[in-house]
Design a protein around this motif. Sequence first.
Motif, PDB file in Angstrom:
ATOM      1  N   LEU A   1       1.186 -12.096  -5.285  1.00  0.00           N
ATOM      2  CA  LEU A   1       0.426 -10.917  -5.698  1.00  0.00           C
ATOM      3  C   LEU A   1       0.568 -10.677  -7.198  1.00  0.00           C
ATOM      4  CD1 LEU A   1       1.306  -8.505  -2.749  1.00  0.00           C
ATOM      5  CD2 LEU A   1      -0.852  -9.711  -3.127  1.00  0.00           C
ATOM      6  N   PRO A   2      -0.366  -9.948  -7.807  1.00  0.00           N
ATOM      7  CA  PRO A   2      -0.296  -9.656  -9.245  1.00  0.00           C
ATOM      8  C   PRO A   2       0.733  -8.572  -9.552  1.00  0.00           C
ATOM      9  CG  PRO A   2      -2.207  -8.584  -8.283  1.00  0.00           C
ATOM     10  CD  PRO A   2      -1.606  -9.420  -7.191  1.00  0.00           C
ATOM     11  N   GLY A   3       0.931  -8.322 -10.848  1.00  0.00           N
ATOM     12  CA  GLY A   3       1.834  -7.271 -11.289  1.00  0.00           C
ATOM     13  C   GLY A   3       3.219  -7.752 -11.659  1.00  0.00           C
ATOM     14  N   VAL A   4       3.482  -9.059 -11.485  1.00  0.00           N
ATOM     15  CA  VAL A   4       4.817  -9.595 -11.740  1.00  0.00           C
ATOM     16  C   VAL A   4       5.245  -9.377 -13.183  1.00  0.00           C
ATOM     17  CG1 VAL A   4       6.194 -11.707 -11.823  1.00  0.00           C
ATOM     18  CG2 VAL A   4       4.632 -11.313  -9.906  1.00  0.00           C
TER      19      VAL A   4
ATOM     20  N   GLU B   1       3.966   0.087 -15.445  1.00  0.00           N
ATOM     21  CA  GLU B   1       3.894   0.158 -13.985  1.00  0.00           C
ATOM     22  C   GLU B   1       2.531   0.666 -13.522  1.00  0.00           C
ATOM     23  OE1 GLU B   1       7.306   1.965 -12.153  1.00  0.00           O
ATOM     24  OE2 GLU B   1       8.671   1.098 -13.632  1.00  0.00           O
ATOM     25  N   GLU B   2       1.954   1.588 -14.262  1.00  0.00           N
ATOM     26  CA  GLU B   2       0.615   2.050 -13.922  1.00  0.00           C
ATOM     27  C   GLU B   2      -0.399   0.902 -14.018  1.00  0.00           C
ATOM     28  OE1 GLU B   2       0.732   6.791 -15.115  1.00  0.00           O
ATOM     29  OE2 GLU B   2       0.270   5.285 -16.673  1.00  0.00           O
ATOM     30  N   LYS B   3      -0.220   0.052 -15.020  1.00  0.00           N
ATOM     31  CA  LYS B   3      -1.091  -1.115 -15.160  1.00  0.00           C
ATOM     32  C   LYS B   3      -0.918  -2.059 -13.977  1.00  0.00           C
ATOM     33  CE  LYS B   3      -2.166  -4.938 -18.330  1.00  0.00           C
ATOM     34  NZ  LYS B   3      -1.802  -5.595 -19.619  1.00  0.00           N
ATOM     35  N   ALA B   4       0.341  -2.275 -13.572  1.00  0.00           N
ATOM     36  CA  ALA B   4       0.614  -3.162 -12.435  1.00  0.00           C
ATOM     37  C   ALA B   4       0.028  -2.608 -11.146  1.00  0.00           C
ATOM     38  CB  ALA B   4       2.120  -3.371 -12.293  1.00  0.00           C
ATOM     39  N   VAL B   5       0.202  -1.314 -10.927  1.00  0.00           N
ATOM     40  CA  VAL B   5      -0.340  -0.688  -9.725  1.00  0.00           C
ATOM     41  C   VAL B   5      -1.846  -0.792  -9.677  1.00  0.00           C
ATOM     42  CG1 VAL B   5      -0.704   1.586  -8.650  1.00  0.00           C
ATOM     43  CG2 VAL B   5       1.618   0.834  -9.242  1.00  0.00           C
ATOM     44  N   GLY B   6      -2.493  -0.690 -10.853  1.00  0.00           N
ATOM     45  CA  GLY B   6      -3.936  -0.847 -10.906  1.00  0.00           C
ATOM     46  C   GLY B   6      -4.394  -2.225 -10.426  1.00  0.00           C
ATOM     47  N   GLN B   7      -3.546  -3.229 -10.579  1.00  0.00           N
ATOM     48  CA  GLN B   7      -3.866  -4.582 -10.121  1.00  0.00           C
ATOM     49  C   GLN B   7      -3.628  -4.750  -8.622  1.00  0.00           C
ATOM     50  OE1 GLN B   7      -2.128  -7.732 -12.668  1.00  0.00           O
ATOM     51  NE2 GLN B   7      -1.606  -6.085 -14.102  1.00  0.00           N
ATOM     52  N   LEU B   8      -2.749  -3.930  -8.059  1.00  0.00           N
ATOM     53  CA  LEU B   8      -2.418  -4.057  -6.653  1.00  0.00           C
ATOM     54  C   LEU B   8      -3.393  -3.310  -5.751  1.00  0.00           C
ATOM     55  CD1 LEU B   8       1.471  -3.689  -6.898  1.00  0.00           C
ATOM     56  CD2 LEU B   8       0.192  -5.769  -6.418  1.00  0.00           C
TER      57      LEU B   8
ATOM     58  N   SER C   1       0.831  -1.215   0.000  1.00  0.00           N
ATOM     59  CA  SER C   1       0.000   0.000   0.000  1.00  0.00           C
ATOM     60  C   SER C   1       0.859   1.256   0.000  1.00  0.00           C
ATOM     61  CB  SER C   1      -0.934  -0.004   1.212  1.00  0.00           C
ATOM     62  OG  SER C   1      -1.850  -1.081   1.147  1.00  0.00           O
ATOM     63  N   THR C   2       1.965   1.215   0.747  1.00  0.00           N
ATOM     64  CA  THR C   2       2.879   2.362   0.772  1.00  0.00           C
ATOM     65  C   THR C   2       3.523   2.568  -0.587  1.00  0.00           C
ATOM     66  OG1 THR C   2       3.342   2.002   3.120  1.00  0.00           O
ATOM     67  CG2 THR C   2       4.922   3.330   1.882  1.00  0.00           C
ATOM     68  N   THR C   3       3.945   1.469  -1.224  1.00  0.00           N
ATOM     69  CA  THR C   3       4.543   1.557  -2.557  1.00  0.00           C
ATOM     70  C   THR C   3       3.569   2.190  -3.544  1.00  0.00           C
ATOM     71  OG1 THR C   3       5.820  -0.447  -2.114  1.00  0.00           O
ATOM     72  CG2 THR C   3       5.639   0.253  -4.413  1.00  0.00           C
ATOM     73  N   VAL C   4       2.342   1.699  -3.545  1.00  0.00           N
ATOM     74  CA  VAL C   4       1.316   2.209  -4.462  1.00  0.00           C
ATOM     75  C   VAL C   4       1.054   3.686  -4.203  1.00  0.00           C
ATOM     76  CG1 VAL C   4      -1.121   2.059  -5.072  1.00  0.00           C
ATOM     77  CG2 VAL C   4       0.238  -0.029  -4.845  1.00  0.00           C
ATOM     78  N   ALA C   5       0.922   4.046  -2.927  1.00  0.00           N
ATOM     79  CA  ALA C   5       0.631   5.433  -2.577  1.00  0.00           C
ATOM     80  C   ALA C   5       1.735   6.375  -3.027  1.00  0.00           C
ATOM     81  CB  ALA C   5       0.414   5.558  -1.068  1.00  0.00           C
ATOM     82  N   HIS C   6       2.982   5.938  -2.903  1.00  0.00           N
ATOM     83  CA  HIS C   6       4.088   6.819  -3.258  1.00  0.00           C
ATOM     84  C   HIS C   6       4.358   6.857  -4.757  1.00  0.00           C
ATOM     85  CE1 HIS C   6       6.066   7.230   0.983  1.00  0.00           C
ATOM     86  NE2 HIS C   6       4.791   7.564   0.961  1.00  0.00           N
ATOM     87  N   LEU C   7       3.909   5.850  -5.484  1.00  0.00           N
ATOM     88  CA  LEU C   7       4.011   5.929  -6.934  1.00  0.00           C
ATOM     89  C   LEU C   7       2.923   6.831  -7.517  1.00  0.00           C
ATOM     90  CD1 LEU C   7       4.856   2.248  -7.953  1.00  0.00           C
ATOM     91  CD2 LEU C   7       6.305   4.248  -8.299  1.00  0.00           C
ATOM     92  N   THR C   8       1.748   6.796  -6.908  1.00  0.00           N
ATOM     93  CA  THR C   8       0.628   7.591  -7.423  1.00  0.00           C
ATOM     94  C   THR C   8       0.588   8.984  -6.815  1.00  0.00           C
ATOM     95  OG1 THR C   8      -0.820   6.591  -5.756  1.00  0.00           O
ATOM     96  CG2 THR C   8      -0.752   5.557  -7.912  1.00  0.00           C
TER      97      THR C   8
END
Length: 396
Positions: A301-304, A389-396, A217-224
């Motif tokens: 988890l997805p996004g691999v 990466e945006e596609k991967a984050v959308g899966q997470l 969640s932290t990774t996703v938040a800091h990328l977005t």
Amino acid sequence: MSVRERHTMTEQKSLKRLVRSRMERTGESYTTARRHVLANAPRSAGGGLMHDSALLRNALGDGWSEAMLAGLAGGIGFMYFVFEYKELKAPTMTIVARHHPDPFIPAALRNAGIEHQVTTTGSVRKAEKALREATGTVICTVDRTKLPWHGLTGEWGPEPYPVGVQGLDGDTVLVDDECLQPNPLPLADFLAAWGKKHEMITIGAATGKPDVRTAVSTTVAHLTGPVLGNNFDVNFGFSGMRKLAAEMRDVKGKKGWSQRWATPGAEFFVLRRLHDCLEVEYTAPSATRQLYADFLREAGLPGVTEFEAAGRIWSDVAARSIGAMPVLQEYEQLVTERMRLMISGGAAVADEVRALGSRMSGLAERATPVQAGLYVELADLVDEARELEEKAVGQL
């Protein structure tokens, strides 16, 4: 020559053969290939894919993969900044491809459910006492320019850098710093490198299960974004990637790469820096994306697939950068030679490493112009990686 010294030399030769074999098979640079080989080497080899996560893996021992620890620390991120100083001939550029700005090792320990204590003291006496009384491996933040095997001059000031301390042998500190064996360093020299704060992370026992979801969640938040909550957020995450691509494409504005780094010498600097930031400095190879994909795979988890593909693209950016002019390729050869020396570590290599650094610093004088359109091609790759990466984050 002692038995230990002969054993170390044998390990060095074996490691070099493995690294050269991987280089021939994959086309990777020596630095990148070495990191991959060390990631699967015995723990005595010290290194891994990324400095901080490898240190932590060594400190915790069996049961933890480097990928899991890197992911628990926040894994990946993106920060892009350009700084201009009057004393420099050209602006300096930096990219941090791993999670940032949270302290990496404490974040990993927290999300791993492992007790730890971060302490600082301005007292040299108290710092030495704490170091002597510590049980197991501790991690200390030192000034990298004062570690002799790095051969750095320190002209730009101190460089905070974590190292493992595997114990003391009398008045000698055994330092874990990605070399084949712990590097012996006189206690007085270690205390001088440790700095005024003497920051030390003391690692305790596991008290709970790893909190993978919080880390992701932290990774996703800091990328977005936002990350800092101020005007600098434009430089972080996907916004930072867009800014990087836009400035690479800009051929007229003062912030465009073709204007900011208009001379061959300046181009040499920024392309060298781009390569190092994506493959070496504060990152694992492939801008840490492959390591993060391994974490996601281990966590189920997805996004691999997307992050693996993005990692290949970031490595392509780095490869095109270092291959943009002959003198940059010569720079990579000198980096290779420097890395081979540093594998053995210790004060004995300091003069040779420093001499190589001097040779590297003079290469910019022989730089030649890069091909037209290079920065636009790099920008296209940056956008391609971001979209994955945006596609991967959308899966997470």
